[in-house]
Design an enzyme around this catalytic site. Structure first.
Site, PDB file in Angstrom:
ATOM      1  N   PRO A  20     -22.297 -23.273   0.308  1.00  0.00           N
ATOM      2  CG  PRO A  20     -22.202 -22.648   2.552  1.00  0.00           C
ATOM      3  CD  PRO A  20     -21.666 -22.280   1.196  1.00  0.00           C
ATOM      4  CB  SER A  22     -25.284 -24.288  -4.365  1.00  0.00           C
ATOM      5  OG  SER A  22     -24.737 -23.018  -4.607  1.00  0.00           O
ATOM      6  CB  THR A  78     -21.529 -19.878  -6.591  1.00  0.00           C
ATOM      7  OG1 THR A  78     -22.606 -19.979  -5.660  1.00  0.00           O
ATOM      8  CG2 THR A  78     -20.216 -19.949  -5.837  1.00  0.00           C
ATOM      9  CB  SER A 222     -20.234 -21.139 -31.181  1.00  0.00           C
ATOM     10  OG  SER A 222     -18.885 -21.318 -30.789  1.00  0.00           O
ATOM     11  CD  GLU A 282     -27.779 -14.625  -7.950  1.00  0.00           C
ATOM     12  OE1 GLU A 282     -28.183 -13.890  -7.026  1.00  0.00           O
ATOM     13  OE2 GLU A 282     -28.000 -15.847  -7.991  1.00  0.00           O
TER      14      GLU A 282
END
Length: 308
Positions: A20, A22, A78, A222, A282
């Site tokens: 909630p 983000s 997330t 790729s 992160e």
């Protein structure tokens, strides 16, 4: 009662993991329409809103196999947590992704739709596409593991600044450090040999872009070839050298005098001391010796991938 039970049994199961915080609270805009579309497509929808770090990992790991589809609704962090949970399952469900974060390197590389309703429509009709995933020690990443300058910017920049300024916040935070750039003596073992030298940055990527600032040419990357792109930046001796490095990233022309660029399935880094890493934006902890492997086509993603 039997009619209700038969209805429930006949529905396919879909779970949405929502962060909630983000982006700018974008999950409130359009998510209800996305849920409605999933329901109309014949899915019984479960919504799980994360409250703290690693909640998405726990939900994906312990509840993922109960569902036919797991949809991640949030940013790169997330998504990383969700993928880490799925990688611990014997039979993980296919993954849908509705990107809501500030940077969304992974979504940008794949050309994913950011409008929640349209993203839901695309997820429903898409066939699962297997893409590569990275293994960093005992954890996993979707698009980057890195050390050196700028790598802690995304998780030390305040969330409010990310939401207000986006890419500019990352850049401004990093520019405050250019007067004191740390240099790391590094030994890099890869599929074709060994490199030893001093570097200010090292990145192991499976992405077309990193933090919206570093971009690669489409014919070089790729997402399902079993190889990483590894780039190492040597320390500039003056402002002119630094300008050449930055200019190389802007023009996507990399001078080997300053930037080493290679492709490999496995890479091992050795440092003199433990140093901090970032994984998908992160905090990845401090590591002195780390092995990074590409896991070919390990993740089944419900998306029409524009970057193959």
């Amino acid at each position: 009662m039997s009619d209700k039970k038969n209805l429930t049994d006949s529905l396919k199961k879909l779970a949405i993991v929502v962060n909630p915080v983000s982006g700018k609270g974008q999950f409130l805009v359009g998510l209800s329409r996305a849920i409605q579309h999933f329901c109309q497509a014949g899915y019984c929808v479960t919504i799980y809103m994360t409250q703290k770090k690693d909640d998405a990992t726990a939900f994906a790991q312990y509840r993922g196999e109960e569902h036919d589809i797991l949809v991640c609704c949030g940013g790169d962090g997330t998504l990383n947590e969700t993928v880490n949970g799925l990688m611990r399952l014997a039979n993980p469900p296919a993954l849908g992704y509705i990107p809501l974060g500030t940077t969304n390197d992974f979504a940008n590389s794949l050309g994913l739709i950011k409008n929640p309703k349209k993203a839901a429509e695309a997820i429903i009709v898409a066939e699962p596409t297997a893409i590569d995933i990275g293994q960093f020690g005992n954890t996993y990443f979707t698009y980057i593991a890195a050390f050196g300058i700028f790598t802690d910017v995304s998780y030390t920049t305040p969330q409010e600044a990310k939401q207000t300024f986006g890419h500019l916040a990352y850049l401004l935070e990093g520019l405050t450090r250019l007067s004191d750039i740390p240099v790391y003596h590094t030994v890099v073992e890869h599929d074709l040999g060994r490199i030893e030298g001093d570097f200010i940055f090292g990145g192991v990527t499976n992405s077309m872009s990193v933090a919206g600032l570093v971009k690669f040419k489409p014919d070089f990357v790729s997402l399902r070839d079993g190889y990483f792109e590894v780039f190492l930046i040597k320390p500039p001796q003056n402002i002119s050298h630094l300008q050449k490095i930055i200019g190389g990233f802007i023009t996507q022309t990399y001078d080997p005098e300053w930037i080493i660029l290679l492709q490999t399935a496995t890479v091992v880094f050795h440092f003199d001391n433990p140093i901090p890493w970032t994984i998908d934006g992160e905090n990845g902890g401090d590591h002195q010796n780390i092995t990074i492997r590409c896991l070919p086509e390990k993740l089944r993603l419900l998306a029409e991938i524009k970057c193959e």
